[in-house]
Design a protein around this motif. Structure first.
Motif, mmCIF file in Angstrom:
data_model
loop_
_atom_site.group_PDB
_atom_site.id
_atom_site.type_symbol
_atom_site.label_atom_id
_atom_site.label_comp_id
_atom_site.label_asym_id
_atom_site.label_seq_id
_atom_site.Cartn_x
_atom_site.Cartn_y
_atom_site.Cartn_z
ATOM 1 N N VAL A 2 0.846 -1.196 0.000
ATOM 2 C CA VAL A 2 0.000 0.000 0.000
ATOM 3 C C VAL A 2 0.879 1.242 0.000
ATOM 4 C CG1 VAL A 2 -1.772 1.268 1.257
ATOM 5 C CG2 VAL A 2 -1.813 -1.226 1.223
ATOM 6 N N TYR A 39 -5.753 -3.745 2.394
ATOM 7 C CA TYR A 39 -4.605 -4.524 2.862
ATOM 8 C C TYR A 39 -4.845 -6.041 2.732
ATOM 9 C CZ TYR A 39 -2.220 -0.428 4.799
ATOM 10 O OH TYR A 39 -1.540 0.768 4.941
ATOM 11 N N ARG A 101 4.063 -10.725 4.299
ATOM 12 C CA ARG A 101 4.017 -9.261 4.147
ATOM 13 C C ARG A 101 5.393 -8.659 4.424
ATOM 14 N NH1 ARG A 101 -1.491 -7.498 4.036
ATOM 15 N NH2 ARG A 101 -2.726 -9.405 3.773
ATOM 16 N N GLU A 105 4.771 -2.770 5.504
ATOM 17 C CA GLU A 105 3.316 -2.949 5.526
ATOM 18 C C GLU A 105 2.846 -3.417 6.916
ATOM 19 O OE1 GLU A 105 -0.046 -5.574 3.183
ATOM 20 O OE2 GLU A 105 1.633 -4.723 2.051
ATOM 21 N N LEU A 109 0.200 -1.539 9.414
ATOM 22 C CA LEU A 109 -0.948 -2.205 10.036
ATOM 23 C C LEU A 109 -0.897 -2.128 11.560
ATOM 24 C CD1 LEU A 109 -1.236 -5.359 7.743
ATOM 25 C CD2 LEU A 109 -2.897 -3.504 7.941
#
Length: 557
Positions: A2, A39, A101, A105, A109
């Motif tokens: 993202v 996500y 991931r 990222e 999160l």
């Protein structure tokens, strides 16, 4: 991956929404769904527990604002302990395919999840403060909730005509012993909910603590609430297939209409007083407060206020009621009974003993009586008089004292009274804890050569365990199980009486029959081999000087 500007946008919107006043839940849910989709998350939830202990017990709340049903593994889990010791846990889920991931990222999160946890913690703790203020740790509404309800309805002038109550569940300690505390907690909660459902929106029920509750309701639901107080079956067990009867001792105050609350004590005093009266009656008793109880309370305060001074001034006198061998009318013993003589007027025991039994005042009076009995016996011995064994009553409130036995021995030995002239009378008990203490005390007295008697056998919950497991010397049988005459051979009371006497004799217990008043009763005793009687047939409790005259005569003609 993202983009960073997208993450920053999410963070700005998240902070704005979670701090907005008023908070709009729909906007929050919409944003959470958008973040999860961006996500590639399948689910996100948060858990809240008031304490780590409640977390271990699984007592808390779980909030889930997004779940597409495709979760396969945990991607990220954060556990935070707030300064209040509340535990907040956030968990993000994904598919196995999306579980790998990058560090950046995951950091994004984690940052957003921590913002969400802070928001949940803040909101939930505000609710928790409300709950702590108006409910206890077990989730019951507490007295503050009751007081708040009274204040609100009083301000609305809507208290008039309602019914206030205090209940104390009957023998609930024994329920816990019978089915276990965990099942007992389940039963308690279900019984509470039965009352709550019956009251519905006409009032409130709250817990004072343990198995004691207070509340208020409209008269229109009185019948259904009273039925629950009187006794209902409550289910428990893993399959909810077991039931136990639960009843309460209920104290009721019918609020007049109109009624304005001057203070909580105006209601509490009345329902507590009525409940205390109900507690002394049968299971499921409901007692409504009246003016007689007000007078009773005033009398109780008077006794409590005057008791200490009366003890110091020795206004309490020992009256003796002889025990007689009915074969030869010889006086073989006596019971020491307390009378309060104030301004040449005798205050009956029923007017002050129950009041003193409400706390440990009775214990001081018991030792006072023993001391005066020992003084009398010592004087009789010194004067060369005929001396018999004297029994002294002791309240079961003594049983929890580890010094009880030593205190008795110290008084007896202080006056150098031979132990065979003292008999200690104790009443039965229905709880395992007190039964164990009772056995300890009786065995200790036995070792010291002091006789022990179980008083009022046949009243209350007498059981074979009482005479099987405790080495009494004397069984004092209450007049309630003594047949009125020998003509009742086939009556239940006669058969019971015969078997009790036979059992007592077989295990070596001396039997004393209390309350003997007639010649017919004396014949019943003779028929059943009972030799020792106590009652009005021979003498009422009499003053010391009169008892000494009886001792000089030794027998009744």
């Amino acid at each position: 991956m993202v983009a960073k500007d997208k993450f920053i946008s999410f963070m700005e919107r998240l902070i704005w929404i979670t701090h907005a006043e008023p908070f709009i839940h729909e906007d929050y849910v919409e944003l959470v769904e958008e973040i999860c989709e961006e996500y590639h998350l399948t689910k996100g939830d948060t858990e809240f527990y008031r304490t780590p202990m409640m977390e271990r017990r699984g007592i808390g709340e779980v909030f889930c604002d997004f779940d597409n049903g495709k979760s396969e593994c945990v991607l990220l889990r954060i556990r935070v302990i707030a300064s209040s010791k509340a535990v907040i846990i956030g968990t993000l889920y994904c598919t196995k395919k999306e579980s790998d991931r990058g560090e950046e990222e995951l950091t994004q999160l984690e940052t957003m999840l921590r913002v969400i946890l802070g928001f949940v913690s803040r909101k939930r703790l505000i609710r928790t403060l409300e709950e702590f203020g108006f409910s206890d740790m077990d989730g019951y509404a507490n007295f503050r909730a009751f007081a708040r309800y009274l204040d609100i309805k009083n301000a609305e002038n809507k208290l008039g005509g309602k019914v206030a109550f205090h209940i104390d569940l009957h023998n609930f300690t024994m329920v816990n012993q019978e089915i276990g505390r965990e099942n007992g907690d389940v039963v308690l909660k279900k019984y509470f909910n039965m009352i709550k459902d019956a009251i519905d929106d006409t009032g409130i029920v709250t817990r004072l603590g343990g198995d004691k509750f207070v509340g208020i309701f409209d008269r229109k639901v009185k019948r259904s609430v009273y039925e629950i107080f009187s006794g209902v079956p409550v289910s428990f067990g893993e399959l909810d297939d077991k039931k136990i009867m639960v009843a309460a001792a209920a104290g009721i105050f019918m609020l007049p209409n109109p009624y304005m609350l001057k203070g909580y004590g105006d209601i509490m005093d009345k329902i507590m007083m009525a409940s205390s009266t109900a507690k002394r009656e049968a299971s499921g008793s409901i007692v409504v407060y009246d003016d007689k109880m007000k007078k009773s309370k005033e009398h109780m305060k008077k006794v409590q206020n005057e008791y200490r001074a009366a003890l110091e001034k020795e206004e309490f006198k020992v009256y003796y009621q002889p025990k007689v061998d009915i074969e030869n009318n010889l006086i073989v013993g006596a019971e020491a009974l307390c009378r309060w003589v104030q301004d040449n007027r005798i205050i009956p025991p029923d007017d002050f003993i129950p009041v003193l039994e409400m706390n440990t005042d009775i214990c001081d009076l018991d030792f006072y009586m023993l001391e005066h009995v020992c003084q009398d016996i010592r004087r009789w011995l010194d004067e060369g008089r005929y001396v018999v064994r004297i029994s002294v009553n002791f309240s079961r409130k003594h049983l929890v004292s580890v010094d009880f036995l030593d205190h008795i021995l110290n008084i007896v030995d202080k006056y150098e009274v031979p132990h065979e002239y003292i008999e200690v009378e104790l009443t039965e008990t229905t709880t395992d804890v007190l039964f164990s203490d009772l056995k300890r005390v009786v065995c200790g007295l036995q070792e010291q050569g002091i006789c022990t008697a179980v008083d009022d056998f046949g009243v209350g919950y007498s059981s074979l365990n009482l005479i099987r497991d405790i080495p009494w010397n004397v069984l004092k049988i209450d007049k309630s199980i003594v047949p009125k005459n020998v003509e009742e051979n086939e009556s239940i009371s006669n058969k019971m009486f015969k078997h009790v006497i036979s059992l007592a004799h077989d295990i070596g217990l001396e039997c004393v029959i209390e309350g003997v008043e007639t010649l017919d009763q004396l014949e019943v005793l003779r028929e059943n081999g009972c030799n020792i009687a106590q009652g009005y047939f021979f003498d009422r409790p009499i003053k010391l000087i009169d008892f000494e005259s009886r001792l000089e005569q030794k027998t009744y003609e």
